[in-house]
Design an enzyme around this catalytic site. Structure first.
Site, PDB file in Angstrom:
ATOM      1  N   PRO A   1      20.783  26.781  31.078  1.00 34.74           N
ATOM      2  CA  PRO A   1      20.765  27.827  30.075  1.00 34.74           C
ATOM      3  C   PRO A   1      22.052  28.002  29.306  1.00 34.74           C
ATOM      4  O   PRO A   1      23.130  28.016  29.884  1.00 34.74           O
ATOM      5  CB  PRO A   1      20.490  29.074  30.911  1.00 34.74           C
ATOM      6  CG  PRO A   1      20.849  28.727  32.299  1.00 34.74           C
ATOM      7  CD  PRO A   1      20.988  27.258  32.418  1.00 34.74           C
ATOM      8  N   GLU A   2      21.918  28.148  28.043  1.00 38.13           N
ATOM      9  CA  GLU A   2      22.999  28.658  27.206  1.00 38.13           C
ATOM     10  C   GLU A   2      22.638  30.093  26.847  1.00 38.13           C
ATOM     11  O   GLU A   2      21.685  30.638  27.374  1.00 38.13           O
ATOM     12  CB  GLU A   2      23.168  27.776  25.960  1.00 38.13           C
ATOM     13  CG  GLU A   2      23.556  26.346  26.322  1.00 38.13           C
ATOM     14  CD  GLU A   2      23.851  25.475  25.111  1.00 38.13           C
ATOM     15  OE1 GLU A   2      24.277  26.016  24.078  1.00 38.13           O
ATOM     16  OE2 GLU A   2      23.663  24.254  25.203  1.00 38.13           O
TER      17      GLU A   2
END
Length: 283
Positions: A2-3
């Site tokens: 995840p960003e």
DNA sequence: ATGGGGGCCTGCCGGC
DNA sequence: TGCCGGCAGGCCCCCA
């Protein structure tokens, strides 16, 4: 993996089943993830009420009525699975325990939040809510890219005189907090800037142009995540993984998507990370 | 001070 | 089918 947009999506998915709810039980199945868990983490979570969820950079912050805040980082492979809750007429059954289920939170409303992280680059910690900015993982973070303090004069000043490649600079969480490899590649493609270009060799106008592009790319990804969130929750309760169309990321050897550009997307390695770019469109 | 590289972990995918 | 190398979206730490 995840960003910022994925973390925002996970937070949005957790909020309706966690906010206002008491954690009636916490299973902590190992002593650490990337770092040791805080002392007595399970006991310090049990019986507390979740007042609200927030996001700072790629961290999810759950404020508890005990005066502590639970910090959650998903690392590269962290996933949050929600089960036992109602979505419309559909009730998610609890899954069988799975490999890499490291922490399970049982909420008073019957929902169960399972943190699964194969690579264990994720993290959890407890910190005093009123002193959260002093926490060592939060302390040095730059401005939120979607917030008011991320603006052109700031970015120009922050990159002034820096010889580091623009790719590395935008990945530096002290410059701007929450961008990761994918979205930096996408931003630089839209900006027409070569990822290896030294920051001090980019005009102020072009640096300024990065600011709205960062906001656009992240905003679009969050919107895509929000729209896919309902589907995921109805499908299997898993949050944070959604299809998103990238223009350069992972497209090594494929045609550049700029109209009439004949070149192929290239991949180079910078500071151990892959960068994808068009050699024609990005200079 | 600053930039680059190594390391942490496991899983997956492609090539042989 | 099995083995092996390469790769992965984060982040800290060390070194030059």
């Amino acid at each position: 993996m995840p960003e910022l947009p994925e973390v925002e999506t996970v937070k949005a998915g957790l909020a309706p089943v966690m906010e206002g709810q008491v954690i009636v039980r916490a299973d902590v199945n190992r002593p650490d993830l990337r770092w040791p868990f805080p002392d007595a983490m399970a006991a310090r979570l049990t019986g507390t009420r979740v007042l609200g969820l927030r996001r700072r950079s790629k961290y999810i912050l759950a404020d508890l009525d005990s005066g502590e805040t639970l910090l959650i980082h998903l690392g590269m492979s962290g996933r949050m699975l929600i089960s036992g809750h109602q979505v419309g007429a559909f009730h998610h059954p609890h899954p069988a325990p799975a490999k890499h289920d490291h922490v399970v939170l049982y909420m008073a409303n019957g929902a169960r939040i399972t943190f699964n992280d194969a690579r264990r680059f994720g993290a959890m910690d407890l910190l005093p809510t009123h002193r959260q900015d002093d926490h060592w993982l939060i302390r040095d973070l730059g401005p939120e890219p979607l917030g008011n303090s991320f603006h052109a004069p700031y970015l120009i000043a922050r990159l002034k005189g820096r010889k580091t490649p623009i790719k590395s600079a935008l990945l530096d969480q002290r410059v701007v907090a929450g961008l990761g490899n994918i979205y930096v590649c996408e931003v630089l493609f839209r900006a027409g800037i070569h990822p290896a270009r030294k920051s001090d060799r980019i005009s102020a106008d072009r640096i300024a142009g990065l600011v709205p592009l960062v906001r656009d790319v992240l905003g679009e990804a969050i919107a895509a995540g929000g729209s896919s969130l309902r589907d995921y929750r109805q499908a299997d309760g898993e949050l944070g993984y959604f299809q998103h169309v990238f223009q350069v990321y992972g497209r090594d050897g494929a045609a550049c998507l700029t109209p009439r550009c004949e070149k192929k997307i290239q991949r180079i390695v910078q500071a151990g990370r892959s960068s994808f770019f068009c050699p024609q469109c990005q200079r």
